[in-house]
Scaffold this active site. Structure first.
Site, PDB file in Angstrom:
ATOM      1  N   ASP A  63       0.805  -1.211   0.000  1.00 39.19           N
ATOM      2  CA  ASP A  63       0.000   0.000   0.000  1.00 39.19           C
ATOM      3  C   ASP A  63       0.841   1.265   0.000  1.00 39.19           C
ATOM      4  O   ASP A  63       0.376   2.342   0.364  1.00 39.19           O
ATOM      5  CB  ASP A  63      -0.929   0.008   1.209  1.00 39.19           C
ATOM      6  CG  ASP A  63      -0.167  -0.126   2.524  1.00 39.19           C
ATOM      7  OD1 ASP A  63       0.786  -0.925   2.574  1.00 39.19           O
ATOM      8  OD2 ASP A  63      -0.523   0.557   3.495  1.00 39.19           O
ATOM      9  N   ARG A  85       4.653   1.147 -12.036  1.00 41.91           N
ATOM     10  CA  ARG A  85       4.007   0.738 -10.783  1.00 41.91           C
ATOM     11  C   ARG A  85       3.067  -0.441 -11.042  1.00 41.91           C
ATOM     12  O   ARG A  85       3.019  -1.400 -10.268  1.00 41.91           O
ATOM     13  CB  ARG A  85       3.237   1.913 -10.160  1.00 41.91           C
ATOM     14  CG  ARG A  85       4.132   3.058  -9.687  1.00 41.91           C
ATOM     15  CD  ARG A  85       3.375   4.040  -8.820  1.00 41.91           C
ATOM     16  NE  ARG A  85       2.269   4.697  -9.500  1.00 41.91           N
ATOM     17  CZ  ARG A  85       2.361   5.835 -10.175  1.00 41.91           C
ATOM     18  NH1 ARG A  85       3.538   6.457 -10.273  1.00 41.91           N
ATOM     19  NH2 ARG A  85       1.295   6.373 -10.745  1.00 41.91           N
ATOM     20  N   LYS A 175      -6.834  -0.177   6.202  1.00 41.75           N
ATOM     21  CA  LYS A 175      -5.668   0.093   7.041  1.00 41.75           C
ATOM     22  C   LYS A 175      -5.489   1.588   7.238  1.00 41.75           C
ATOM     23  O   LYS A 175      -5.664   2.369   6.301  1.00 41.75           O
ATOM     24  CB  LYS A 175      -4.425  -0.496   6.395  1.00 41.75           C
ATOM     25  CG  LYS A 175      -3.148  -0.292   7.204  1.00 41.75           C
ATOM     26  CD  LYS A 175      -1.959  -0.259   6.284  1.00 41.75           C
ATOM     27  CE  LYS A 175      -0.898   0.645   6.819  1.00 41.75           C
ATOM     28  NZ  LYS A 175       0.359   0.507   6.102  1.00 41.75           N
ATOM     29  N   GLU A 215      -3.367   0.364  13.522  1.00 42.34           N
ATOM     30  CA  GLU A 215      -1.906   0.406  13.465  1.00 42.34           C
ATOM     31  C   GLU A 215      -1.326   1.688  14.062  1.00 42.34           C
ATOM     32  O   GLU A 215      -1.123   2.670  13.359  1.00 42.34           O
ATOM     33  CB  GLU A 215      -1.419   0.265  12.024  1.00 42.34           C
ATOM     34  CG  GLU A 215       0.103   0.273  11.890  1.00 42.34           C
ATOM     35  CD  GLU A 215       0.595   0.227  10.448  1.00 42.34           C
ATOM     36  OE1 GLU A 215       1.822   0.230  10.254  1.00 42.34           O
ATOM     37  OE2 GLU A 215      -0.242   0.202   9.534  1.00 42.34           O
ATOM     38  N   GLU A 217       1.991   2.653  14.879  1.00 43.66           N
ATOM     39  CA  GLU A 217       3.374   2.180  14.787  1.00 43.66           C
ATOM     40  C   GLU A 217       4.263   2.959  15.749  1.00 43.66           C
ATOM     41  O   GLU A 217       4.321   4.188  15.697  1.00 43.66           O
ATOM     42  CB  GLU A 217       3.918   2.315  13.371  1.00 43.66           C
ATOM     43  CG  GLU A 217       5.360   1.864  13.252  1.00 43.66           C
ATOM     44  CD  GLU A 217       5.907   1.879  11.837  1.00 43.66           C
ATOM     45  OE1 GLU A 217       7.111   1.623  11.673  1.00 43.66           O
ATOM     46  OE2 GLU A 217       5.136   2.151  10.898  1.00 43.66           O
ATOM     47  N   LYS A 257      -2.141  -4.185  13.948  1.00 47.47           N
ATOM     48  CA  LYS A 257      -0.842  -4.191  13.273  1.00 47.47           C
ATOM     49  C   LYS A 257       0.154  -3.459  14.172  1.00 47.47           C
ATOM     50  O   LYS A 257       0.512  -2.308  13.934  1.00 47.47           O
ATOM     51  CB  LYS A 257      -0.926  -3.548  11.891  1.00 47.47           C
ATOM     52  CG  LYS A 257       0.368  -3.692  11.092  1.00 47.47           C
ATOM     53  CD  LYS A 257       0.198  -3.308   9.637  1.00 47.47           C
ATOM     54  CE  LYS A 257       1.522  -3.449   8.898  1.00 47.47           C
ATOM     55  NZ  LYS A 257       1.403  -3.192   7.441  1.00 47.47           N
ATOM     56  N   GLY A 300       8.752  -2.885  10.347  1.00 48.08           N
ATOM     57  CA  GLY A 300       9.340  -1.659  10.877  1.00 48.08           C
ATOM     58  C   GLY A 300      10.800  -1.419  10.553  1.00 48.08           C
ATOM     59  O   GLY A 300      11.508  -0.812  11.340  1.00 48.08           O
ATOM     60  N   GLY A 301      11.274  -1.904   9.436  1.00 42.47           N
ATOM     61  CA  GLY A 301      12.661  -1.652   9.068  1.00 42.47           C
ATOM     62  C   GLY A 301      13.625  -2.760   9.464  1.00 42.47           C
ATOM     63  O   GLY A 301      14.829  -2.648   9.237  1.00 42.47           O
ATOM     64  N   SER A 326       2.167  -8.692   8.747  1.00 47.12           N
ATOM     65  CA  SER A 326       1.679  -7.795   7.699  1.00 47.12           C
ATOM     66  C   SER A 326       2.890  -7.001   7.244  1.00 47.12           C
ATOM     67  O   SER A 326       3.108  -5.869   7.654  1.00 47.12           O
ATOM     68  CB  SER A 326       0.574  -6.873   8.227  1.00 47.12           C
ATOM     69  OG  SER A 326       0.160  -5.968   7.220  1.00 47.12           O
ATOM     70  N   TYR A 388       5.506   7.099   4.717  1.00 46.07           N
ATOM     71  CA  TYR A 388       5.186   6.714   3.333  1.00 46.07           C
ATOM     72  C   TYR A 388       3.785   7.161   2.986  1.00 46.07           C
ATOM     73  O   TYR A 388       3.024   7.517   3.863  1.00 46.07           O
ATOM     74  CB  TYR A 388       5.337   5.210   3.101  1.00 46.07           C
ATOM     75  CG  TYR A 388       4.396   4.351   3.882  1.00 46.07           C
ATOM     76  CD1 TYR A 388       3.166   3.971   3.359  1.00 46.07           C
ATOM     77  CD2 TYR A 388       4.709   3.919   5.168  1.00 46.07           C
ATOM     78  CE1 TYR A 388       2.298   3.176   4.058  1.00 46.07           C
ATOM     79  CE2 TYR A 388       3.840   3.111   5.878  1.00 46.07           C
ATOM     80  CZ  TYR A 388       2.649   2.749   5.322  1.00 46.07           C
ATOM     81  OH  TYR A 388       1.783   1.955   6.039  1.00 46.07           O
TER      82      TYR A 388
END
Length: 388
Positions: A63, A85, A175, A215, A217, A257, A300-301, A326, A388
């Site tokens: 997404d 894309r 989401k 979510e 984060e 999430k 998360g990286g 996810s 993002y």
């Protein structure tokens, strides 16, 4: 609209008021009667959540906004065009056998309405693999006035009508991502804004037939110890569930999430998968009702291997939820670098996707081994202040 009466907690605060700086206040719970809605979509929401939270499967998150997708394409020398894309997302969404390991796919709005080159709608490609189409509904992060250089998530204008249109297009879950930064405090304002925003979004999504992924984060940024992450995570999720209840959100029809509970990315001591699993499951058991069907962790990286190892460790002991994944970058990184934008590499790239998806499927079942993983899959992908 039918309704049911349940006993749910109201809250009073002790321990120095509602200060969330370094020492958090705690709620004392006093039962009270509340009315929980049971609208026309309730049974469908429960079935959708159950389908996504099915054994050995998790969510493919693709997404990324067009701008972020452009950054991914630029890393392999491609221009950020709709055609490029579409080509990349077609590679992902037409991978044969993906549904064995993936139960849901979060799409960006552009992707939800796109088709393959031969005219097959992407949502139909997913349905053919028994994968539930989902949709990112937030409009991104913006500065939060009055906070400690923190952000809030926008996108409420027109959200109900957008959710209704996404449902018509075939989406069945949604989401909404907001973030909390430990180096920024986090401030009481930012935590409350994140929790209230997630709760309002969740209620709106459920009213329009979409299972909401919740979510907040907690970013990896910082040099704090894992104990500090646990403290913040417990406080954030306490706020989130308080406001979810106030907004009459049906817990059985949501998915979470969360971030894994880890030390800050710049902390001098790294934590083992077993330690991360211990702290993360402690947070979940203290804050998440067992009525919630699925916990779909973000990466998360973390590197692809780290994310899989940590998930596997969490599934080494019983818990009341479907603890799964996810992942975006932790499923796509090797795939993208294998593809390189070349048509002749599509099949090899799809095989790479299946390898990563299967690895995380095995981790969801607690059966993953990192033996044979390549060096590329072990590279971290942390980006400070990632948006993002």
């Amino acid at each position: 609209m039918a309704s049911v009466k349940l006993n749910a907690p109201s809250s009073h605060w002790i321990g120095g008021g509602r200060s969330l700086n370094r020492r958090f206040a705690f709620r004392t719970e006093i039962p009270r009667a509340v009315t929980i809605r049971a609208g026309s979509y309730t049974e469908e929401l429960l079935q959708t959540a159950k389908s996504i939270a099915s054994p050995g499967r998790g969510i493919l998150a693709i997404d990324e906004s067009n701008a972020t997708c452009g950054k991914r394409l630029a890393s392999i020398g491609l221009d950020n065009t709709e055609a490029n894309r579409q080509a990349y997302r077609q590679l992902l969404l037409t991978t044969s056998g993906l549904g064995e390991y993936i139960s849901g796919a979060i799409l960006f709005e552009e992707t939800l309405y796109q088709s393959t080159i031969d005219g097959t709608k992407f949502v139909d490609c997913l349905r053919g693999e028994n994968i539930v189409p989902g949709i990112k509904v937030d409009k991104g992060l913006v500065p939060l006035p009055g906070s400690n250089n923190e952000s809030w998530c926008q996108g409420f204008d027109g959200l109900a009508s957008r959710c209704a249109e996404y449902y018509k297009q075939g989406a069945r879950f949604a989401k909404w991502r907001t973030v909390v930064s430990i180096p920024c405090g986090p401030s009481a304002l930012a935590v409350k804004e994140a929790a209230w925003g997630l709760a309002r979004y969740a209620a709106i999504a459920q009213d329009n037939g979409l299972v909401p992924i919740v979510e907040p984060e907690i970013l990896l940024d910082g040099d704090h110890a894992i104990e500090r992450t646990l403290e913040v995570a417990e406080n954030v999720w306490a706020e989130v569930f308080f406001y979810l209840a106030q907004n009459n959100v049906v817990f059985e029809g949501i998915l979470l999430k969360p971030s894994m509970v880890t030390p800050g990315a710049e902390h001098k001591e790294k934590a083992s998968p077993e330690t991360i699993a211990k702290y993360t499951l402690t947070m979940l058991k203290r804050r998440v009702p067992p009525a919630v069907p699925g916990i779909m962790f973000l990466s998360g990286g973390q590197s692809e291997v780290e994310a899989t190892l940590n998930l596997n460790a969490m599934n080494q002991s019983p818990n009341p939820w479907h603890v799964s994944f996810s992942y975006a970058r932790a499923l796509q990184n090797t795939v993208l670098k294998t593809w390189k934008g070349q048509p002749e590499n599509v099949e090899t790239a799809q095989k790479a996707l299946l390898i990563r998806a299967k690895a995380n499927s095995m981790a969801q079942l607690g059966r993953y081994s990192a033996e044979g993983e390549n060096d590329e899959a072990k590279k971290g992908m942390f980006q400070k202040g990632y948006t993002y």
